[in-house]
Each structure stands twice: as C-alpha cells, then as structure tokens.
Design a protein around this motif. Structure first.
Motif, mmCIF file in Angstrom:
data_model
loop_
_atom_site.group_PDB
_atom_site.id
_atom_site.type_symbol
_atom_site.label_atom_id
_atom_site.label_comp_id
_atom_site.label_asym_id
_atom_site.label_seq_id
_atom_site.Cartn_x
_atom_site.Cartn_y
_atom_site.Cartn_z
ATOM 1 N N UNK A 1 35.249 46.246 18.423
ATOM 2 C CA UNK A 1 33.697 46.714 19.174
ATOM 3 C C UNK A 1 33.217 45.625 19.866
ATOM 4 N N UNK A 2 32.719 44.818 19.236
ATOM 5 C CA UNK A 2 32.219 43.812 19.887
ATOM 6 C C UNK A 2 32.078 43.150 20.855
ATOM 7 N N UNK A 3 32.946 43.409 21.686
ATOM 8 C CA UNK A 3 33.554 43.358 22.678
ATOM 9 C C UNK A 3 33.680 44.342 23.225
ATOM 10 N N UNK A 4 32.798 43.636 25.503
ATOM 11 C CA UNK A 4 32.755 44.843 26.505
ATOM 12 C C UNK A 4 33.813 45.142 27.197
ATOM 13 N N UNK A 5 34.855 45.956 27.427
ATOM 14 C CA UNK A 5 36.095 46.147 28.101
ATOM 15 C C UNK A 5 35.334 47.372 29.015
ATOM 16 N N UNK A 6 35.903 47.064 30.519
ATOM 17 C CA UNK A 6 35.955 47.768 31.626
ATOM 18 C C UNK A 6 37.844 47.773 32.234
ATOM 19 N N UNK A 7 37.740 49.259 32.920
ATOM 20 C CA UNK A 7 39.114 48.638 33.969
ATOM 21 C C UNK A 7 38.610 48.772 34.947
ATOM 22 N N UNK A 8 39.243 47.896 36.176
ATOM 23 C CA UNK A 8 39.216 47.748 37.526
ATOM 24 C C UNK A 8 40.668 47.137 38.185
ATOM 25 N N UNK A 9 40.039 47.178 39.383
ATOM 26 C CA UNK A 9 41.466 46.257 39.585
ATOM 27 C C UNK A 9 41.478 44.731 40.565
ATOM 28 N N UNK A 10 42.155 44.355 40.085
ATOM 29 C CA UNK A 10 42.392 42.751 40.144
ATOM 30 C C UNK A 10 42.069 42.323 41.931
ATOM 31 N N UNK A 11 42.524 43.001 42.245
ATOM 32 C CA UNK A 11 41.696 43.230 43.997
ATOM 33 C C UNK A 11 40.996 43.167 44.061
ATOM 34 N N UNK A 12 39.890 44.116 43.553
ATOM 35 C CA UNK A 12 38.242 43.604 43.468
ATOM 36 C C UNK A 12 38.068 44.146 42.655
ATOM 37 N N UNK A 13 37.342 43.019 41.923
ATOM 38 C CA UNK A 13 36.489 43.044 40.839
ATOM 39 C C UNK A 13 35.420 42.839 41.264
ATOM 40 N N UNK A 14 34.384 43.900 42.095
ATOM 41 C CA UNK A 14 33.157 44.297 42.583
ATOM 42 C C UNK A 14 32.385 44.296 41.440
ATOM 43 N N UNK A 15 32.883 44.512 40.056
ATOM 44 C CA UNK A 15 31.593 44.799 39.205
ATOM 45 C C UNK A 15 31.631 43.259 38.400
ATOM 46 N N UNK A 16 32.490 43.130 38.583
ATOM 47 C CA UNK A 16 32.199 41.340 38.438
ATOM 48 C C UNK A 16 31.668 40.509 39.254
ATOM 49 N N UNK A 17 30.283 39.817 38.531
ATOM 50 C CA UNK A 17 29.319 38.412 39.731
ATOM 51 C C UNK A 17 30.246 37.315 39.998
ATOM 52 N N UNK A 18 30.310 37.332 40.816
ATOM 53 C CA UNK A 18 30.455 35.182 41.079
ATOM 54 C C UNK A 18 30.776 34.807 40.101
ATOM 55 N N UNK A 19 31.200 33.775 39.518
ATOM 56 C CA UNK A 19 31.107 32.946 38.866
ATOM 57 C C UNK A 19 30.895 33.266 36.929
ATOM 58 N N UNK A 20 31.773 35.036 37.037
ATOM 59 C CA UNK A 20 30.895 35.695 35.434
ATOM 60 C C UNK A 20 32.040 34.636 34.513
ATOM 61 N N UNK A 21 32.984 34.162 34.334
ATOM 62 C CA UNK A 21 33.816 33.433 33.525
ATOM 63 C C UNK A 21 34.223 32.244 33.264
ATOM 64 N N UNK A 22 34.315 31.551 32.320
ATOM 65 C CA UNK A 22 35.253 30.636 32.391
ATOM 66 C C UNK A 22 36.318 30.383 32.248
#
Length: 186
Positions: free
Chosen positions: A13-34
C-alpha cells in the motif's frame, strides 16, 4: 493489467503503482528512476520493437541509472493459446545474450555484466536464463556493486532465501534453489 496493479497496491500500500506501456512511458518524466528491473517483461516485446523499448527505459533512467533485465535464452518464440486453464494469445520471445547486448548497444547502453543460469528443475520452465546489468553509454554508476566478502557468505545466503520466501515461493522451490542461493566463504 489493471488486476496486477490492484494486487500490487493491495500487497504494498505504501508504493505507487500504475499500468503502462513499455514502448511509451509518457506518464514517467525523463530521468525519474535510479534503476529499472525488467525481469521477464521484455520477453513479450517483439524483436523489431525491443530497441525502442530499451530506449524508452533509458529515457526514464537517470544518467547514472542501472537497468537489470532477465530473459529466457534461445532464439525461438513460444506461443500459448492456453495458460493455467485460461484462453490466451501470448508470445514468449527467447533471446541469446549476444542478441540482447546488440539491442542494448543500439539503444544507447553499455553492458556491465552478463550472468547465465539453468532453470531450477521441477519448479521453473526448463529454460536457460540470462541476467544483464547495463548502464547508459558513458555513464558511471551512482551505486557501486562490489564483490561479497567471505565473512558475508552466511548473511547473504540467508537474505537470498528469505527474499524468495517473502515473495511466496513454496518450500519445493526454495529447496530446489537452496544450493544455488547459498554462498560459501570460498
């Protein structure tokens, strides 16, 4: 799938999850993940789209971020029309390590390390597996991955076994992979 996201939210419950398309991760900003762990997700991407998928993952990685991917080794495509008693239409792409390294290079990565292992007999599909740590080309990792020290063998063995148990693997699976997950001081 929406059901997988709902289950992930229920379990964590403490982690955000969302459905997406690995070919178009438009909801994720550039450089968001380590880091991105793509375990057996790329096996559902057609070869002609794999470079684009890896580029999109690279876009959402920090410049010093790490990609860890896992795939089945081979050159075949396995198609299922039925899985676990349900009608499906699902393709599993198998890749050779050299093929994956080519896709990674074309997508702007430098391969760091490649590991292969056989399946755990009787508890996994009987396929060879490949794991690749990759960095974006020219990047220096923010996190140094070092070799374990001999005095850490018991601690790391326990951690590996507890990790498998935490994720719901049954006693038969744990027993089948115990020797592979146990480290010695040697």
């Amino acid at each position: 799938s929406p059901a997988m996201v709902a289950e992930a939210r229920r379990l964590h419950a403490g982690i955000a999850f969302q459905q997406g398309d690995i070919l178009d991760l438009a909801a994720v900003p550039d450089g968001a993940f380590g880091g991105v762990a793509a375990f057996y997700s790329l096996i559902h991407i057609a070869r002609g789209q794999l470079t684009a998928a890896l580029r999109e993952i690279g876009r959402v990685l920090r410049a010093d971020g790490v990609l860890l991917l896992a795939c089945h080794v081979g050159e075949q495509i396995v198609h299922l029309d039925e899985w676990w008693g349900r009608a499906v239409s699902l393709d599993f792409q198998f890749f050779t390590p050299d093929e994956l390294l080519g896709y990674l290079c074309a997508a702007g990565y430098d391969a760091c390390e490649v590991f292969e292992r056989p399946s755990y007999a009787g508890v996994e599909a009987a396929t060879q597996r490949v794991y690749i740590f990759a960095l974006r080309a020219g990047a220096a990792p923010a996190t140094l991955i070092r070799h374990a020290r001999p005095d850490e063998a018991a601690l790391l063995s326990d951690l590996a076994l507890r990790s498998k148990a935490h994720w719901g693997y049954d006693a038969a699976f744990i027993a089948a992979c115990r020797d592979d997950l146990a480290l010695s001081a040697d």
